[in-house]
Motif scaffolding. Structure first.
Motif, PDB file in Angstrom:
ATOM      1  N   ILE A  24      36.395 111.322 102.488  1.00 48.17           N
ATOM      2  CA  ILE A  24      37.213 112.423 102.982  1.00 48.17           C
ATOM      3  C   ILE A  24      38.585 111.900 103.405  1.00 48.17           C
ATOM      4  CG2 ILE A  24      37.415 114.212 104.752  1.00 48.17           C
ATOM      5  CD1 ILE A  24      34.336 114.168 104.954  1.00 48.17           C
ATOM      6  N   ILE A  25      38.588 110.799 104.127  1.00 42.76           N
ATOM      7  CA  ILE A  25      39.840 110.247 104.655  1.00 42.76           C
ATOM      8  C   ILE A  25      40.741 109.768 103.522  1.00 42.76           C
ATOM      9  CG2 ILE A  25      40.841 108.492 106.162  1.00 42.76           C
ATOM     10  CD1 ILE A  25      38.073 108.604 107.688  1.00 42.76           C
ATOM     11  N   ASN A  26      40.159 109.127 102.513  1.00 40.32           N
ATOM     12  CA  ASN A  26      40.952 108.722 101.349  1.00 40.32           C
ATOM     13  C   ASN A  26      41.656 109.914 100.730  1.00 40.32           C
ATOM     14  OD1 ASN A  26      39.154 105.939  99.721  1.00 40.32           O
ATOM     15  ND2 ASN A  26      39.872 106.186 101.812  1.00 40.32           N
ATOM     16  N   ARG A  27      40.916 111.003 100.578  1.00 43.80           N
ATOM     17  CA  ARG A  27      41.513 112.193  99.975  1.00 43.80           C
ATOM     18  C   ARG A  27      42.623 112.757 100.848  1.00 43.80           C
ATOM     19  NH1 ARG A  27      39.410 117.073  96.399  1.00 43.80           N
ATOM     20  NH2 ARG A  27      41.133 118.492  96.758  1.00 43.80           N
ATOM     21  N   LEU A  28      42.430 112.789 102.162  1.00 41.42           N
ATOM     22  CA  LEU A  28      43.473 113.299 103.049  1.00 41.42           C
ATOM     23  C   LEU A  28      44.751 112.482 102.922  1.00 41.42           C
ATOM     24  CD1 LEU A  28      41.485 114.098 106.334  1.00 41.42           C
ATOM     25  CD2 LEU A  28      42.162 115.675 104.511  1.00 41.42           C
ATOM     26  N   VAL A  29      44.619 111.168 102.883  1.00 42.34           N
ATOM     27  CA  VAL A  29      45.799 110.311 102.727  1.00 42.34           C
ATOM     28  C   VAL A  29      46.486 110.612 101.402  1.00 42.34           C
ATOM     29  CG1 VAL A  29      46.601 107.931 102.471  1.00 42.34           C
ATOM     30  CG2 VAL A  29      44.889 108.484 104.210  1.00 42.34           C
ATOM     31  N   ALA A  30      45.694 110.752 100.335  1.00 42.87           N
ATOM     32  CA  ALA A  30      46.268 111.045  99.019  1.00 42.87           C
ATOM     33  C   ALA A  30      46.980 112.397  99.017  1.00 42.87           C
ATOM     34  CB  ALA A  30      45.170 111.027  97.958  1.00 42.87           C
ATOM     35  N   GLU A  31      46.361 113.409  99.609  1.00 45.93           N
ATOM     36  CA  GLU A  31      46.974 114.737  99.644  1.00 45.93           C
ATOM     37  C   GLU A  31      48.301 114.713 100.393  1.00 45.93           C
ATOM     38  OE1 GLU A  31      44.149 117.404 101.355  1.00 45.93           O
ATOM     39  OE2 GLU A  31      43.036 117.687  99.488  1.00 45.93           O
ATOM     40  N   VAL A  32      48.332 114.036 101.543  1.00 49.25           N
ATOM     41  CA  VAL A  32      49.558 114.003 102.336  1.00 49.25           C
ATOM     42  C   VAL A  32      50.667 113.278 101.587  1.00 49.25           C
ATOM     43  CG1 VAL A  32      50.614 113.067 104.425  1.00 49.25           C
ATOM     44  CG2 VAL A  32      48.406 114.217 104.560  1.00 49.25           C
ATOM     45  N   LEU A  33      50.358 112.127 101.013  1.00 48.30           N
ATOM     46  CA  LEU A  33      51.379 111.385 100.272  1.00 48.30           C
ATOM     47  C   LEU A  33      51.910 112.199  99.097  1.00 48.30           C
ATOM     48  CD1 LEU A  33      49.799 107.809 100.244  1.00 48.30           C
ATOM     49  CD2 LEU A  33      51.817 108.544 101.525  1.00 48.30           C
ATOM     50  N   GLU A  34      51.015 112.898  98.396  1.00 53.41           N
ATOM     51  CA  GLU A  34      51.424 113.709  97.257  1.00 53.41           C
ATOM     52  C   GLU A  34      52.286 114.883  97.711  1.00 53.41           C
ATOM     53  OE1 GLU A  34      48.688 116.330  94.586  1.00 53.41           O
ATOM     54  OE2 GLU A  34      48.647 114.288  93.767  1.00 53.41           O
ATOM     55  N   GLU A  35      51.879 115.544  98.767  1.00 50.96           N
ATOM     56  CA  GLU A  35      52.634 116.699  99.263  1.00 50.96           C
ATOM     57  C   GLU A  35      54.011 116.295  99.790  1.00 50.96           C
ATOM     58  OE1 GLU A  35      49.948 118.371 102.086  1.00 50.96           O
ATOM     59  OE2 GLU A  35      48.498 118.975 100.550  1.00 50.96           O
ATOM     60  N   MET A  36      54.123 115.080 100.299  1.00 48.13           N
ATOM     61  CA  MET A  36      55.404 114.586 100.792  1.00 48.13           C
ATOM     62  C   MET A  36      56.266 113.981  99.685  1.00 48.13           C
ATOM     63  SD  MET A  36      54.302 112.744 104.406  1.00 48.13           S
ATOM     64  CE  MET A  36      56.011 112.295 104.808  1.00 48.13           C
ATOM     65  N   GLY A  37      55.719 113.876  98.463  1.00 46.77           N
ATOM     66  CA  GLY A  37      56.442 113.256  97.365  1.00 46.77           C
ATOM     67  C   GLY A  37      56.563 111.754  97.501  1.00 46.77           C
ATOM     68  N   GLU A  38      55.638 111.135  98.255  1.00 42.97           N
ATOM     69  CA  GLU A  38      55.699 109.696  98.514  1.00 42.97           C
ATOM     70  C   GLU A  38      54.641 108.903  97.757  1.00 42.97           C
ATOM     71  OE1 GLU A  38      57.926 108.148 100.288  1.00 42.97           O
ATOM     72  OE2 GLU A  38      58.945 109.834 101.262  1.00 42.97           O
ATOM     73  N   ASP A  39      53.781 109.577  97.003  1.00 38.40           N
ATOM     74  CA  ASP A  39      52.658 108.879  96.389  1.00 38.40           C
ATOM     75  C   ASP A  39      53.079 107.868  95.334  1.00 38.40           C
ATOM     76  OD1 ASP A  39      53.387 111.447  95.207  1.00 38.40           O
ATOM     77  OD2 ASP A  39      51.805 111.085  93.726  1.00 38.40           O
ATOM     78  N   LYS A  40      54.214 108.071  94.691  1.00 38.78           N
ATOM     79  CA  LYS A  40      54.644 107.156  93.628  1.00 38.78           C
ATOM     80  C   LYS A  40      55.272 105.876  94.171  1.00 38.78           C
ATOM     81  CE  LYS A  40      53.525 110.163  90.450  1.00 38.78           C
ATOM     82  NZ  LYS A  40      52.120 110.370  90.277  1.00 38.78           N
ATOM     83  N   LYS A  41      55.658 105.892  95.444  1.00 43.66           N
ATOM     84  CA  LYS A  41      56.285 104.691  95.995  1.00 43.66           C
ATOM     85  C   LYS A  41      55.621 104.216  97.284  1.00 43.66           C
ATOM     86  CE  LYS A  41      60.031 107.298  98.282  1.00 43.66           C
ATOM     87  NZ  LYS A  41      61.489 107.378  98.488  1.00 43.66           N
ATOM     88  N   ALA A  42      54.415 104.703  97.517  1.00 42.72           N
ATOM     89  CA  ALA A  42      53.669 104.243  98.690  1.00 42.72           C
ATOM     90  C   ALA A  42      52.992 102.909  98.380  1.00 42.72           C
ATOM     91  CB  ALA A  42      52.617 105.270  99.089  1.00 42.72           C
ATOM     92  N   VAL A  43      52.828 102.104  99.419  1.00 37.49           N
ATOM     93  CA  VAL A  43      52.126 100.828  99.301  1.00 37.49           C
ATOM     94  C   VAL A  43      51.085 100.766 100.412  1.00 37.49           C
ATOM     95  CG1 VAL A  43      52.292  98.313  99.294  1.00 37.49           C
ATOM     96  CG2 VAL A  43      54.181  99.686  98.375  1.00 37.49           C
ATOM     97  N   GLY A  44      49.838 100.556 100.026  1.00 31.22           N
ATOM     98  CA  GLY A  44      48.770 100.431 101.007  1.00 31.22           C
ATOM     99  C   GLY A  44      48.311  98.993 101.122  1.00 31.22           C
ATOM    100  N   THR A  45      48.113  98.525 102.342  1.00 27.53           N
ATOM    101  CA  THR A  45      47.495  97.216 102.554  1.00 27.53           C
ATOM    102  C   THR A  45      46.088  97.478 103.063  1.00 27.53           C
ATOM    103  OG1 THR A  45      48.337  96.949 104.825  1.00 27.53           O
ATOM    104  CG2 THR A  45      49.734  96.190 103.032  1.00 27.53           C
ATOM    105  N   ILE A  46      45.117  96.904 102.402  1.00 25.77           N
ATOM    106  CA  ILE A  46      43.733  97.310 102.558  1.00 25.77           C
ATOM    107  C   ILE A  46      42.932  96.222 103.264  1.00 25.77           C
ATOM    108  CG2 ILE A  46      41.721  98.192 101.348  1.00 25.77           C
ATOM    109  CD1 ILE A  46      44.310  99.896 101.055  1.00 25.77           C
ATOM    110  N   ALA A  47      42.096  96.655 104.190  1.00 21.54           N
ATOM    111  CA  ALA A  47      41.289  95.731 104.977  1.00 21.54           C
ATOM    112  C   ALA A  47      40.074  95.249 104.199  1.00 21.54           C
ATOM    113  CB  ALA A  47      40.830  96.426 106.258  1.00 21.54           C
ATOM    114  N   VAL A  48      39.447  94.198 104.723  1.00 16.77           N
ATOM    115  CA  VAL A  48      38.133  93.775 104.257  1.00 16.77           C
ATOM    116  C   VAL A  48      37.088  94.673 104.921  1.00 16.77           C
ATOM    117  CG1 VAL A  48      36.442  91.891 104.369  1.00 16.77           C
ATOM    118  CG2 VAL A  48      38.846  91.399 103.825  1.00 16.77           C
TER     119      VAL A  48
END
Length: 246
Positions: A24-48
């Motif tokens: 659910i949380i992954n989708r929320l992050v994706a939706e927000v980035l897409e709606e803000m027009g930031e998904d093409k230039k966003a960079v995520g640093t991912i935990a272990v």
């Protein structure tokens, strides 16, 4: 009628356990980035940990950080690429155990990054061991009789610590039901907007179910969050820097 489609960034189904809140949380992050027009230039640093499954299904640029170092890696990326939307995606074991120093010092310096912090009260991927956020009395594989706070200390409420700092945005949401999912999405958007407006550090903690390690059904896991977890971890916005005090 507007048809709600899956965000483009979620290019395949997630790989989390049934009933897990990470999907659910992954989708929320994706939706927000897409709606803000930031998904093409966003960079995520991912935990272990369970968070490390995110890049398998999330179609943005991601960097796999060493255990506990996702916030530090995000800071490095943001300093090198200040125009990119940069966030870390971390669980409670990663961000508040081995990564506590990195988490706190990014906040102390008011780094202009966003942290998405998933609190499910245990080390989910490695067997359900006790985490800093494990509740008093909660049974885990390393606290089979229930967490004894006289021996381990109380559950760590990192937002209470960060409230004393000069940061841009602090909020805690949950995914235990539709109403809270929608509120949490708004928190995530406000956190990213704070970064976009160069206000500084933003942090969203999200209470998430872990049916596998809680030994509960998905439905009972959601009920447990509402009836028990939220008594320790209050929901809401705790800091939001306005234009006047930016």
């Amino acid at each position: 009628m507007v048809l709600k489609t899956k965000p483009e960034a979620c290019f395949v189904d997630n790989k989390y356990c049934p009933g897990c809140g990470h999907g659910i949380i992954n989708r929320l992050v994706a939706e927000v980035l897409e709606e803000m027009g930031e998904d093409k230039k966003a960079v995520g640093t991912i935990a272990v940990g369970c968070a490390s499954l995110m890049p398998d299904t999330f179609g943005i640029d991601c960097i796999q950080a060493q255990h506990g170092r996702a916030a530090a890696v995000a800071v490095g990326v943001k300093r090198c690429r200040p125009d990119n939307m940069v966030f870390s995606y971390q669980g409670d074991g990663d961000a508040l155990a081995i990564g506590f120093s990195e988490t706190m010092y990014a906040a102390i310096r008011n780094e202009n990054i966003t942290v998405i912090f998933v609190n499910n009260g245990n080390f989910g991927m490695t067997g359900g061991q006790m985490a800093p956020t494990t509740l008093e009395g909660q049974k885990t594989t390393t606290s089979p009789m229930g967490r004894d706070i006289s021996a381990t200390g109380a559950p760590l409420n990192v937002i209470n610590m960060m409230k004393t700092l000069d940061v841009a945005f602090l909020a805690r949401g949950s995914v235990d039901g539709n109403a809270n999912v929608l509120k949490t999405k708004k928190f995530i958007r406000r956190a990213f907007e704070a970064q976009k407006n160069k206000k500084g550090y933003s942090f969203v903690e999200i209470l998430s179910p872990c049916p596998t390690n809680w030994n509960m059904s998905p439905r009972n896991s959601m009920k447990h969050i509402r009836e028990t977890v939220e008594n320790t971890y209050e929901l809401g916005v705790f800091v939001e820097r306005s234009e006047d005090n930016a």
